[in-house]
Motif scaffolding. Sequence first.
Motif, PDB file in Angstrom:
ATOM      1  N   PHE A   2       0.892  -1.160   0.000  1.00  0.00           N
ATOM      2  CA  PHE A   2       0.000   0.000   0.000  1.00  0.00           C
ATOM      3  C   PHE A   2       0.927   1.205   0.000  1.00  0.00           C
ATOM      4  O   PHE A   2       1.254   1.765   1.038  1.00  0.00           O
ATOM      5  CB  PHE A   2      -0.910  -0.021   1.232  1.00  0.00           C
ATOM      6  N   TYR A   3       1.402   1.570  -1.207  1.00  0.00           N
ATOM      7  CA  TYR A   3       2.501   2.519  -1.326  1.00  0.00           C
ATOM      8  C   TYR A   3       2.172   3.896  -0.781  1.00  0.00           C
ATOM      9  O   TYR A   3       3.087   4.684  -0.501  1.00  0.00           O
ATOM     10  CB  TYR A   3       2.933   2.623  -2.790  1.00  0.00           C
ATOM     11  N   GLU A   4       0.901   4.216  -0.629  1.00  0.00           N
ATOM     12  CA  GLU A   4       0.543   5.492  -0.020  1.00  0.00           C
ATOM     13  C   GLU A   4       1.046   5.601   1.429  1.00  0.00           C
ATOM     14  O   GLU A   4       1.120   6.701   1.986  1.00  0.00           O
ATOM     15  CB  GLU A   4      -0.972   5.696  -0.058  1.00  0.00           C
ATOM     16  N   PHE A   5       1.388   4.442   2.017  1.00  0.00           N
ATOM     17  CA  PHE A   5       1.907   4.425   3.385  1.00  0.00           C
ATOM     18  C   PHE A   5       3.340   3.913   3.458  1.00  0.00           C
ATOM     19  O   PHE A   5       3.855   3.641   4.541  1.00  0.00           O
ATOM     20  CB  PHE A   5       0.996   3.576   4.281  1.00  0.00           C
ATOM     21  N   GLY A   6       3.998   3.772   2.311  1.00  0.00           N
ATOM     22  CA  GLY A   6       5.385   3.331   2.305  1.00  0.00           C
ATOM     23  C   GLY A   6       5.587   2.125   1.412  1.00  0.00           C
ATOM     24  O   GLY A   6       4.644   1.378   1.113  1.00  0.00           O
ATOM     25  N   THR A   7       6.812   1.915   0.984  1.00  0.00           N
ATOM     26  CA  THR A   7       7.101   0.859   0.012  1.00  0.00           C
ATOM     27  C   THR A   7       7.542  -0.461   0.630  1.00  0.00           C
ATOM     28  O   THR A   7       7.505  -1.489  -0.038  1.00  0.00           O
ATOM     29  CB  THR A   7       8.179   1.340  -0.977  1.00  0.00           C
ATOM     30  N   ASP A   8       7.992  -0.453   1.884  1.00  0.00           N
ATOM     31  CA  ASP A   8       8.334  -1.708   2.549  1.00  0.00           C
ATOM     32  C   ASP A   8       7.054  -2.421   2.978  1.00  0.00           C
ATOM     33  O   ASP A   8       6.039  -1.786   3.282  1.00  0.00           O
ATOM     34  CB  ASP A   8       9.213  -1.455   3.771  1.00  0.00           C
ATOM     35  N   LYS A   9       7.114  -3.735   3.044  1.00  0.00           N
ATOM     36  CA  LYS A   9       5.924  -4.508   3.396  1.00  0.00           C
ATOM     37  C   LYS A   9       5.409  -4.185   4.798  1.00  0.00           C
ATOM     38  O   LYS A   9       4.230  -4.305   5.069  1.00  0.00           O
ATOM     39  CB  LYS A   9       6.242  -6.012   3.297  1.00  0.00           C
ATOM     40  N   SER A  10       6.310  -3.762   5.685  1.00  0.00           N
ATOM     41  CA  SER A  10       5.897  -3.453   7.049  1.00  0.00           C
ATOM     42  C   SER A  10       5.399  -2.022   7.213  1.00  0.00           C
ATOM     43  O   SER A  10       4.797  -1.680   8.234  1.00  0.00           O
ATOM     44  CB  SER A  10       7.060  -3.701   8.013  1.00  0.00           C
ATOM     45  N   ASP A  11       5.634  -1.170   6.217  1.00  0.00           N
ATOM     46  CA  ASP A  11       5.280   0.245   6.341  1.00  0.00           C
ATOM     47  C   ASP A  11       3.788   0.505   6.538  1.00  0.00           C
ATOM     48  O   ASP A  11       3.407   1.308   7.400  1.00  0.00           O
ATOM     49  CB  ASP A  11       5.775   1.024   5.123  1.00  0.00           C
ATOM     50  N   PRO A  12       2.902  -0.120   5.745  1.00  0.00           N
ATOM     51  CA  PRO A  12       1.484   0.210   5.909  1.00  0.00           C
ATOM     52  C   PRO A  12       0.959  -0.031   7.317  1.00  0.00           C
ATOM     53  O   PRO A  12       0.230   0.811   7.863  1.00  0.00           O
ATOM     54  CB  PRO A  12       0.796  -0.702   4.873  1.00  0.00           C
ATOM     55  N   ALA A  13       1.310  -1.163   7.929  1.00  0.00           N
ATOM     56  CA  ALA A  13       0.819  -1.442   9.283  1.00  0.00           C
ATOM     57  C   ALA A  13       1.360  -0.439  10.289  1.00  0.00           C
ATOM     58  O   ALA A  13       0.689  -0.123  11.276  1.00  0.00           O
ATOM     59  CB  ALA A  13       1.196  -2.861   9.699  1.00  0.00           C
ATOM     60  N   GLN A  14       2.550   0.078  10.039  1.00  0.00           N
ATOM     61  CA  GLN A  14       3.141   1.043  10.960  1.00  0.00           C
ATOM     62  C   GLN A  14       2.617   2.456  10.745  1.00  0.00           C
ATOM     63  O   GLN A  14       2.507   3.233  11.703  1.00  0.00           O
ATOM     64  CB  GLN A  14       4.665   1.039  10.800  1.00  0.00           C
ATOM     65  N   ASN A  15       2.280   2.797   9.499  1.00  0.00           N
ATOM     66  CA  ASN A  15       1.966   4.183   9.162  1.00  0.00           C
ATOM     67  C   ASN A  15       0.497   4.485   8.920  1.00  0.00           C
ATOM     68  O   ASN A  15       0.096   5.654   8.878  1.00  0.00           O
ATOM     69  CB  ASN A  15       2.748   4.597   7.906  1.00  0.00           C
ATOM     70  N   ALA A  16      -0.339   3.458   8.742  1.00  0.00           N
ATOM     71  CA  ALA A  16      -1.710   3.693   8.306  1.00  0.00           C
ATOM     72  C   ALA A  16      -2.644   4.156   9.411  1.00  0.00           C
ATOM     73  O   ALA A  16      -3.815   4.420   9.164  1.00  0.00           O
ATOM     74  CB  ALA A  16      -2.280   2.424   7.651  1.00  0.00           C
ATOM     75  N   GLY A  17      -2.136   4.290  10.618  1.00  0.00           N
ATOM     76  CA  GLY A  17      -2.970   4.796  11.697  1.00  0.00           C
ATOM     77  C   GLY A  17      -3.426   6.226  11.476  1.00  0.00           C
ATOM     78  O   GLY A  17      -4.375   6.695  12.116  1.00  0.00           O
ATOM     79  N   THR A  18      -2.789   6.939  10.543  1.00  0.00           N
ATOM     80  CA  THR A  18      -3.178   8.318  10.237  1.00  0.00           C
ATOM     81  C   THR A  18      -4.417   8.399   9.362  1.00  0.00           C
ATOM     82  O   THR A  18      -5.004   9.471   9.220  1.00  0.00           O
ATOM     83  CB  THR A  18      -2.029   9.041   9.530  1.00  0.00           C
ATOM     84  N   LEU A  19      -4.815   7.281   8.758  1.00  0.00           N
ATOM     85  CA  LEU A  19      -5.967   7.289   7.855  1.00  0.00           C
ATOM     86  C   LEU A  19      -7.272   7.393   8.638  1.00  0.00           C
ATOM     87  O   LEU A  19      -7.529   6.604   9.541  1.00  0.00           O
ATOM     88  CB  LEU A  19      -5.972   6.019   7.004  1.00  0.00           C
TER      89      LEU A  19
END
Length: 326
Positions: free
Chosen positions: A88-105
């Motif tokens: 989910f590249y809107e939250f980062g390109t690493d596989k772990s990025d979305p789970a770490q960053n998507a709390g802002t959605l």
Amino acid sequence: MFIKRQIRNIEVPLSSEITPRALFESRRDFMRHVAVGSIAGGALLETLTQTALAQTPGAQKLAAKANAAYVVMDKQTSFKDASTYNNFYEFGTDKSDPAQNAGTLKTRPWTIAIEGEVKKPLTLDIDALLKLAPLEERIYRLRCVEGWSMVIPWIGYSLSELIKKAEPTGSAKYIEFVTLDDKKQMPGVYERVLQWPYTEGLRLDEANHPLTLLTVGMYGEVLPNQNGAPVRVVVPWKYGFKSAKSIVRIRFLKEQPKTAWNVSAPHEYGFYSNVNPAVDHPRWSQASERRIGEDGFLARKRKTLMFNGYSEVAPLYAGMDLKKFF
């Protein structure tokens, strides 16, 4: 649908599966600070809470009736794996990025505009969308173009239910999905990896196929942010990037739409992107796949199935050269 398991080869893990050094070191530093007591209890609690919210925003239950016609017999991927290993590249390109960053959605309020070649343009909020048709649980495989796959119990209903409400005109031949594009909520949008907003598309007959699922949940709950909350599509016979996430607009079009990955790398990502073991990606084979949750140091592989095993969609492509229209 009953699919026999394939004999799997043994390989070492891909580099994409190895925890990035920066991530490993940040976690190690975090644990070191905890051990010496340099993080106050309140700050630690806040950090853990934010992580939990990113992975399971609200953990709201969804009532859905299991549809026995759409069940694969493969072992289900664990919720942990399915919600922490994501593209989910809107939250980062690493596989772990979305789970770490998507709390802002922020998924409430949320509206979806249905427009274009339709007799009845609509704008629905997410709660109205939930009530448009009875929710079903369907267990689908999802195969990523990078060579990994999962088996997930999705919740939603056939996209055709929404299409009927909009009443496409005779000119409508394609459908386009547009993902939210908001730098305040989506830190990855600052990176010019793709042209934002993320767009994907289907032929109208593909969109109307009963398998194409307008998806609002998984594992009995609302979608986690990193999995495309609050609404996405799941097109199980195509590679995963075709299943657009966090949709804010659905357009009915006369002409084939431009799609994010096809614009970015047309020689690598065709418009159709059906799972086809005979058509390799320019940088790797598509003949086999790794099932997430079954890998370790000696990663097992299974043979990739044509159309990801969903042979009932084959009539949609009768007479087409699926190597040319990849």
